[in-house]
Design a protein around this motif. Sequence first.
Motif, PDB file in Angstrom:
ATOM      1  N   THR A 295     -14.704  14.166  73.030  1.00 40.28           N
ATOM      2  CA  THR A 295     -13.591  13.219  72.958  1.00 40.28           C
ATOM      3  C   THR A 295     -12.855  13.115  74.294  1.00 40.28           C
ATOM      4  N   THR A 296     -12.778  14.225  75.029  1.00 39.02           N
ATOM      5  CA  THR A 296     -12.181  14.178  76.365  1.00 39.02           C
ATOM      6  C   THR A 296     -12.985  13.247  77.272  1.00 39.02           C
ATOM      7  N   ASN A 297     -14.304  13.386  77.219  1.00 34.66           N
ATOM      8  CA  ASN A 297     -15.167  12.540  78.046  1.00 34.66           C
ATOM      9  C   ASN A 297     -15.140  11.088  77.589  1.00 34.66           C
ATOM     10  N   LEU A 298     -15.008  10.866  76.296  1.00 31.15           N
ATOM     11  CA  LEU A 298     -14.909   9.498  75.795  1.00 31.15           C
ATOM     12  C   LEU A 298     -13.655   8.830  76.362  1.00 31.15           C
ATOM     13  N   GLY A 299     -12.585   9.608  76.513  1.00 33.08           N
ATOM     14  CA  GLY A 299     -11.376   9.088  77.149  1.00 33.08           C
ATOM     15  C   GLY A 299     -11.617   8.731  78.604  1.00 33.08           C
ATOM     16  N   LYS A 300     -12.418   9.534  79.299  1.00 28.87           N
ATOM     17  CA  LYS A 300     -12.755   9.245  80.699  1.00 28.87           C
ATOM     18  C   LYS A 300     -13.607   7.975  80.802  1.00 28.87           C
ATOM     19  N   VAL A 301     -14.492   7.788  79.840  1.00 25.03           N
ATOM     20  CA  VAL A 301     -15.313   6.572  79.820  1.00 25.03           C
ATOM     21  C   VAL A 301     -14.414   5.349  79.622  1.00 25.03           C
ATOM     22  N   LYS A 302     -13.459   5.444  78.706  1.00 28.10           N
ATOM     23  CA  LYS A 302     -12.524   4.335  78.461  1.00 28.10           C
ATOM     24  C   LYS A 302     -11.736   4.000  79.722  1.00 28.10           C
ATOM     25  N   LYS A 303     -11.263   5.026  80.416  1.00 26.07           N
ATOM     26  CA  LYS A 303     -10.503   4.807  81.652  1.00 26.07           C
ATOM     27  C   LYS A 303     -11.374   4.114  82.700  1.00 26.07           C
ATOM     28  N   ALA A 304     -12.637   4.527  82.822  1.00 26.53           N
ATOM     29  CA  ALA A 304     -13.550   3.920  83.795  1.00 26.53           C
ATOM     30  C   ALA A 304     -13.803   2.457  83.457  1.00 26.53           C
TER      31      ALA A 304
ATOM     32  N   LEU B  49     -16.843  -8.067  77.850  1.00 25.30           N
ATOM     33  CA  LEU B  49     -17.686  -6.894  77.626  1.00 25.30           C
ATOM     34  C   LEU B  49     -16.845  -5.616  77.673  1.00 25.30           C
ATOM     35  N   ALA B  50     -15.882  -5.571  78.588  1.00 24.93           N
ATOM     36  CA  ALA B  50     -14.989  -4.405  78.654  1.00 24.93           C
ATOM     37  C   ALA B  50     -14.254  -4.236  77.326  1.00 24.93           C
ATOM     38  N   ASP B  51     -13.774  -5.338  76.746  1.00 20.12           N
ATOM     39  CA  ASP B  51     -13.095  -5.281  75.454  1.00 20.12           C
ATOM     40  C   ASP B  51     -14.024  -4.764  74.367  1.00 20.12           C
ATOM     41  N   THR B  52     -15.274  -5.224  74.399  1.00 18.65           N
ATOM     42  CA  THR B  52     -16.260  -4.784  73.404  1.00 18.65           C
ATOM     43  C   THR B  52     -16.472  -3.274  73.479  1.00 18.65           C
ATOM     44  N   ILE B  53     -16.630  -2.770  74.698  1.00 21.19           N
ATOM     45  CA  ILE B  53     -16.867  -1.331  74.879  1.00 21.19           C
ATOM     46  C   ILE B  53     -15.654  -0.523  74.418  1.00 21.19           C
ATOM     47  N   ILE B  54     -14.458  -0.975  74.802  1.00 26.06           N
ATOM     48  CA  ILE B  54     -13.240  -0.252  74.411  1.00 26.06           C
ATOM     49  C   ILE B  54     -13.065  -0.261  72.891  1.00 26.06           C
ATOM     50  N   ASN B  55     -13.398  -1.383  72.256  1.00 20.53           N
ATOM     51  CA  ASN B  55     -13.326  -1.452  70.789  1.00 20.53           C
ATOM     52  C   ASN B  55     -14.311  -0.478  70.148  1.00 20.53           C
ATOM     53  N   ARG B  56     -15.489  -0.366  70.730  1.00 18.09           N
ATOM     54  CA  ARG B  56     -16.488   0.561  70.192  1.00 18.09           C
ATOM     55  C   ARG B  56     -16.057   2.017  70.383  1.00 18.09           C
TER      56      ARG B  56
END
Length: 289
Positions: A223-232, A245-252
């Motif tokens: 979950t920590t890394n998932l937060g880093k992915v969201k920030k990136a 596409l950024a919105d799609t990824i953040i929603n997922r």
Amino acid sequence: MGLAKFKLPTEIPIEIYPKPMEFVEEAKSIVDEARERNIVMRAMGGLAIYLLISGTKYEELWRRMERLGERVFTDIDLAAYGRDREKILKYLTEERRKGIYIVWQPSLAFYAGKRLIFYGSPEKQEYKGKIVGRIPMVEVFFDKLRMNHEVPFKDRLEKGEYTLPPTELLLTKLQIVKINEKDIKDSITLLAAFEVTNSDNGINGDYIAKLLSNDWGFYYTFTTNLGKVKKAVEEMRNNKLEAELADTIINRIGKLMKKIEEEPKSLSWKMRAKVGTSKKWYNEVEEWG
């Protein structure tokens, strides 16, 4: 003739280094010929992600994020079942039709049967009368990926044709405690290309949530890394990532996080959560040398 000693991919001159498509075709060939022998093997890592997105619009995304370096790929990582260990050893070192690989002897003892490392010869040398494959290094992981956290393979390898399922590919990327930019970009690509679902048609969020509900340490790292992915993703918006596409990824990411948080946790998870990061929550990665 004898074969030259084992060389790391970075030690091989770029002039004779295999092209990216050689890695792709060789990985598929190894899996296909293993299948003929009733051996289950599936590709892992960045190469596996490329196999899944090759020929789709997400291949361009991967390139746009500059995921590919000069050498692109350094090895072929494969997942397999421990029951096939001896068959795989013989297949890769003696029987493979399109080029054998030489087992790196220290890996036989050091990894205690959990992992084997083989090496090839970009110079296309012969060994014991047989042509050696050109890929510098082939690694086989048995039954689970054992790194900072464990990703089990049981009953999962057959769900992909040539690769681990997207679910396991994401787990293997986000189990890394000291995650790097390359692994974050790989995770972005997976979350762009595959919906978060409750089945193996995409990224199986239910499976991930269940797995993490029994292991607080893995839960914390993932979950920590998932937060880093969201920030990136947010940093790449309107640059390397189109806003939609950024919105799609953040929603997922949000959907996956919701599944993880809502999954009932085991008693051992709750007990370990109370200790938190004051005690090391991950395994150190053992590497030869």
